[in-house]
Design a protein around this motif. Structure first.
Motif, PDB file in Angstrom:
ATOM      1  N   ARG A 238      45.816  15.882 -36.684  1.00  0.00           N
ATOM      2  CA  ARG A 238      46.087  16.417 -35.354  1.00  0.00           C
ATOM      3  C   ARG A 238      46.345  15.361 -34.293  1.00  0.00           C
ATOM      4  O   ARG A 238      47.104  15.604 -33.345  1.00  0.00           O
ATOM      5  N   ASP A 239      45.677  14.214 -34.396  1.00  0.00           N
ATOM      6  CA  ASP A 239      45.780  13.241 -33.318  1.00  0.00           C
ATOM      7  C   ASP A 239      47.172  12.626 -33.265  1.00  0.00           C
ATOM      8  O   ASP A 239      47.698  12.164 -34.288  1.00  0.00           O
ATOM      9  N   PRO A 240      47.791  12.574 -32.118  1.00  0.00           N
ATOM     10  CA  PRO A 240      49.134  11.976 -32.004  1.00  0.00           C
ATOM     11  C   PRO A 240      49.124  10.525 -32.460  1.00  0.00           C
ATOM     12  O   PRO A 240      48.231   9.759 -32.125  1.00  0.00           O
ATOM     13  N   GLY A 241      50.119  10.163 -33.246  1.00  0.00           N
ATOM     14  CA  GLY A 241      50.274   8.791 -33.691  1.00  0.00           C
ATOM     15  C   GLY A 241      49.385   8.410 -34.853  1.00  0.00           C
ATOM     16  O   GLY A 241      49.443   7.263 -35.307  1.00  0.00           O
ATOM     17  N   GLU A 242      48.543   9.327 -35.343  1.00  0.00           N
ATOM     18  CA  GLU A 242      47.622   8.976 -36.415  1.00  0.00           C
ATOM     19  C   GLU A 242      48.015   9.584 -37.759  1.00  0.00           C
ATOM     20  O   GLU A 242      47.364   9.342 -38.764  1.00  0.00           O
ATOM     21  N   LYS A 243      49.061  10.373 -37.801  1.00  0.00           N
ATOM     22  CA  LYS A 243      49.501  10.944 -39.065  1.00  0.00           C
ATOM     23  C   LYS A 243      50.148   9.860 -39.914  1.00  0.00           C
ATOM     24  O   LYS A 243      50.940   9.054 -39.438  1.00  0.00           O
ATOM     25  N   LEU A 244      49.810   9.832 -41.177  1.00  0.00           N
ATOM     26  CA  LEU A 244      50.324   8.829 -42.090  1.00  0.00           C
ATOM     27  C   LEU A 244      51.085   9.501 -43.228  1.00  0.00           C
ATOM     28  O   LEU A 244      50.736  10.606 -43.660  1.00  0.00           O
ATOM     29  N   PRO A 245      52.132   8.841 -43.742  1.00  0.00           N
ATOM     30  CA  PRO A 245      52.932   9.438 -44.824  1.00  0.00           C
ATOM     31  C   PRO A 245      52.237   9.307 -46.176  1.00  0.00           C
ATOM     32  O   PRO A 245      52.667   8.563 -47.055  1.00  0.00           O
ATOM     33  N   LEU A 246      51.132  10.019 -46.352  1.00  0.00           N
ATOM     34  CA  LEU A 246      50.351   9.961 -47.583  1.00  0.00           C
ATOM     35  C   LEU A 246      50.488  11.267 -48.346  1.00  0.00           C
ATOM     36  O   LEU A 246      50.698  12.334 -47.768  1.00  0.00           O
ATOM     37  N   ALA A 247      50.335  11.177 -49.642  1.00  0.00           N
ATOM     38  CA  ALA A 247      50.522  12.352 -50.486  1.00  0.00           C
ATOM     39  C   ALA A 247      49.372  13.338 -50.372  1.00  0.00           C
ATOM     40  O   ALA A 247      49.554  14.539 -50.624  1.00  0.00           O
ATOM     41  N   ARG A 248      48.173  12.864 -50.029  1.00  0.00           N
ATOM     42  CA  ARG A 248      47.005  13.729 -49.987  1.00  0.00           C
ATOM     43  C   ARG A 248      46.212  13.486 -48.706  1.00  0.00           C
ATOM     44  O   ARG A 248      46.444  12.525 -47.978  1.00  0.00           O
ATOM     45  N   SER A 249      45.233  14.336 -48.501  1.00  0.00           N
ATOM     46  CA  SER A 249      44.246  14.108 -47.453  1.00  0.00           C
ATOM     47  C   SER A 249      43.240  13.077 -47.928  1.00  0.00           C
ATOM     48  O   SER A 249      43.181  12.733 -49.123  1.00  0.00           O
ATOM     49  N   VAL A 250      42.422  12.579 -47.010  1.00  0.00           N
ATOM     50  CA  VAL A 250      41.347  11.661 -47.402  1.00  0.00           C
ATOM     51  C   VAL A 250      40.448  12.322 -48.433  1.00  0.00           C
ATOM     52  O   VAL A 250      40.099  11.718 -49.456  1.00  0.00           O
ATOM     53  N   THR A 251      40.076  13.566 -48.207  1.00  0.00           N
ATOM     54  CA  THR A 251      39.235  14.282 -49.173  1.00  0.00           C
ATOM     55  C   THR A 251      39.925  14.387 -50.519  1.00  0.00           C
ATOM     56  O   THR A 251      39.279  14.244 -51.573  1.00  0.00           O
ATOM     57  N   GLY A 252      41.223  14.580 -50.503  1.00  0.00           N
ATOM     58  CA  GLY A 252      41.969  14.660 -51.755  1.00  0.00           C
ATOM     59  C   GLY A 252      41.904  13.372 -52.546  1.00  0.00           C
ATOM     60  O   GLY A 252      41.731  13.388 -53.774  1.00  0.00           O
ATOM     61  N   TYR A 253      42.033  12.237 -51.859  1.00  0.00           N
ATOM     62  CA  TYR A 253      41.923  10.951 -52.567  1.00  0.00           C
ATOM     63  C   TYR A 253      40.506  10.733 -53.086  1.00  0.00           C
ATOM     64  O   TYR A 253      40.316  10.221 -54.197  1.00  0.00           O
ATOM     65  N   LEU A 254      39.504  11.106 -52.299  1.00  0.00           N
ATOM     66  CA  LEU A 254      38.126  10.965 -52.776  1.00  0.00           C
ATOM     67  C   LEU A 254      37.921  11.767 -54.047  1.00  0.00           C
ATOM     68  O   LEU A 254      37.229  11.329 -54.975  1.00  0.00           O
ATOM     69  N   ARG A 255      38.515  12.940 -54.131  1.00  0.00           N
ATOM     70  CA  ARG A 255      38.331  13.803 -55.302  1.00  0.00           C
ATOM     71  C   ARG A 255      39.129  13.348 -56.509  1.00  0.00           C
ATOM     72  O   ARG A 255      38.817  13.721 -57.640  1.00  0.00           O
ATOM     73  N   GLU A 256      40.169  12.556 -56.286  1.00  0.00           N
ATOM     74  CA  GLU A 256      41.029  12.138 -57.387  1.00  0.00           C
ATOM     75  C   GLU A 256      40.835  10.677 -57.807  1.00  0.00           C
ATOM     76  O   GLU A 256      41.060  10.326 -58.964  1.00  0.00           O
ATOM     77  N   ASN A 257      40.424   9.821 -56.882  1.00  0.00           N
ATOM     78  CA  ASN A 257      40.437   8.375 -57.145  1.00  0.00           C
ATOM     79  C   ASN A 257      39.111   7.667 -56.907  1.00  0.00           C
ATOM     80  O   ASN A 257      39.025   6.455 -57.142  1.00  0.00           O
ATOM     81  N   VAL A 258      38.101   8.372 -56.447  1.00  0.00           N
ATOM     82  CA  VAL A 258      36.832   7.741 -56.108  1.00  0.00           C
ATOM     83  C   VAL A 258      35.681   8.463 -56.800  1.00  0.00           C
ATOM     84  O   VAL A 258      35.603   9.697 -56.762  1.00  0.00           O
ATOM     85  N   PHE A 259      34.809   7.688 -57.440  1.00  0.00           N
ATOM     86  CA  PHE A 259      33.533   8.179 -57.936  1.00  0.00           C
ATOM     87  C   PHE A 259      32.445   7.649 -57.013  1.00  0.00           C
ATOM     88  O   PHE A 259      32.553   6.549 -56.471  1.00  0.00           O
ATOM     89  N   VAL A 275      28.173  16.919 -54.268  1.00  0.00           N
ATOM     90  CA  VAL A 275      28.735  17.724 -55.358  1.00  0.00           C
ATOM     91  C   VAL A 275      29.649  18.803 -54.795  1.00  0.00           C
ATOM     92  O   VAL A 275      30.728  19.085 -55.337  1.00  0.00           O
ATOM     93  N   ASP A 276      29.249  19.409 -53.685  1.00  0.00           N
ATOM     94  CA  ASP A 276      30.054  20.466 -53.080  1.00  0.00           C
ATOM     95  C   ASP A 276      31.387  19.928 -52.577  1.00  0.00           C
ATOM     96  O   ASP A 276      32.433  20.570 -52.735  1.00  0.00           O
ATOM     97  N   VAL A 277      31.381  18.737 -51.962  1.00  0.00           N
ATOM     98  CA  VAL A 277      32.598  18.181 -51.372  1.00  0.00           C
ATOM     99  C   VAL A 277      33.510  17.572 -52.430  1.00  0.00           C
ATOM    100  O   VAL A 277      34.733  17.779 -52.411  1.00  0.00           O
ATOM    101  N   LEU A 278      32.933  16.819 -53.367  1.00  0.00           N
ATOM    102  CA  LEU A 278      33.740  16.041 -54.300  1.00  0.00           C
ATOM    103  C   LEU A 278      33.875  16.677 -55.676  1.00  0.00           C
ATOM    104  O   LEU A 278      34.820  16.369 -56.413  1.00  0.00           O
ATOM    105  N   GLY A 279      32.926  17.521 -56.049  1.00  0.00           N
ATOM    106  CA  GLY A 279      32.883  18.071 -57.400  1.00  0.00           C
ATOM    107  C   GLY A 279      31.907  17.285 -58.252  1.00  0.00           C
ATOM    108  O   GLY A 279      31.759  16.059 -58.103  1.00  0.00           O
TER     109      GLY A 279
END
Length: 328
Positions: A238-259, A275-279
């Motif tokens: 939402r914040d102006p100027g803070e959108k980045l051209p990324l494939a996922r949200s931060v939560t999405g990367y945490l769920r796919e690339n971070v343990f 567990v609820d947020v990341l699986g």
């Protein structure tokens, strides 16, 4: 008692303490001192504590600041090679109980790639552990979102091994709001802020779009990130100027690339939220021995009211799959 794999279990190698930046007055030196005998012990008291805590396998790594704090006038590459050989030899007589994470000379990205390949290919290490930013050589702290580190991350992805990003204390020359409150520099607060921000640098740099199969591990129940991921995504979208051209949200990367691991964070509401947020597939058991107690961690964990399959995944099978350990 549940069978467990523990991933953040520290060792001090010969001569390492003498290289800690700031010497005896530093937080990192002082943190080692009360548990130094346990840090240098590998096959004695450590094994007894593992047995008492139901730990089938401990993944050994060089304690903070590790290679990242080696002084600029020392041969970091040569020292780290010797440290990894020492770990491999110490664990060799107990191959059923120990695995190892490589220490890496991250101030030299090419050397870090070579040492990771050697440790995984020749020594059979399960991955690497780096202790946060590197002190560099007169350049200030080095963070691994810099373009020079892309070949390193590509190497880890190619080898199929995780990189554990472990905290270290905020350097004395860094501008912070902690002046007058040295307790905030270390394991109570600054450790975790520092590591969370490092992970966010990696995410926002687009690293995981370039290396989509790369896996990074962080400790202490996710270094605040499971609590804050919604807010990050909410404002970045939402914040102006803070959108980045990324494939996922931060939560999405945490769920796919971070343990994340439970190291030093034996708190049930925090685990339930993570567990609820990341699986459940993204959470791993750890102790942070000898800075924390194997027995205390097991007493908490074994009594958790979790579904049986979730309990077992966190205790053992998630890590066994990630690290490709077959110790059945």
């Amino acid at each position: 008692m549940m069978r467990k794999i523990a991933l953040e279990e520290a060792v001090a190698v010969p001569g390492q303490r003498d290289l800690v930046p700031g010497g005896r007055s530093s937080f990192e030196y002082q943190a080692m001192t009360p548990v130094y005998d346990q840090l240098v012990d590998i096959t004695g008291e450590r094994l007894r504590h593992m047995d008492a805590g139901g730990i089938a396998v401990s993944v050994l790594s060089v304690t903070a600041p590790g290679a990242q704090g080696i002084p600029a006038d020392r041969d970091a590459v040569g020292l780290v090679t010797g440290w990894n050989d020492y770990l491999a030899a110490a664990a060799d007589g107990h191959a059923d109980r120990f695995a190892c994470f490589a220490a890496l000379p991250m101030r030299d990205p090419d050397a870090a790639v070579r040492e990771l390949r050697r440790c995984v290919g020749e020594l059979g290490f399960a991955g690497a552990l780096v202790n946060g930013y590197d002190d560099g050589v007169g350049s200030g702290p080095l963070y691994y979102d810099a373009p020079a580190y892309l070949p390193f991350w590509q190497c880890a992805e190619e080898l199929g091994v995780p990189v554990y990003l472990h905290p270290r204390s905020v350097g004395p020359d860094r501008v912070t709001t902690y002046r007058g409150y040295p307790q905030l520099n270390g394991a109570a607060w600054g450790f975790h802020v520092e590591t969370a921000e490092h992970i966010l640098r990696l995410i926002l740099s687009g690293l995981f779009d370039r290396c989509p199969r790369l896996q990074v591990v962080i400790g202490h129940m996710g270094e605040f990130l499971p609590w804050w991921s919604w807010r990050l995504d909410h404002r970045l979208s939402r914040d102006p100027g803070e959108k980045l051209p990324l494939a996922r949200s931060v939560t999405g990367y945490l769920r796919e690339n971070v343990f994340i691991t439970t190291s030093g964070y034996f708190d049930t509401p925090a685990l339930v939220l993570s567990v609820d947020v990341l699986g459940a597939e993204r959470v791993l058991y750890s102790v942070d021995y000898p800075y924390e107690s194997c027995e205390e961690a097991a007493t908490w964990f074994d009594k958790l009211n979790l579904p049986e399959d979730v309990h077992e995944k966190i205790a053992y099978s998630n890590a066994a799959q990630l690290l490709r350990l077959d110790r059945s």
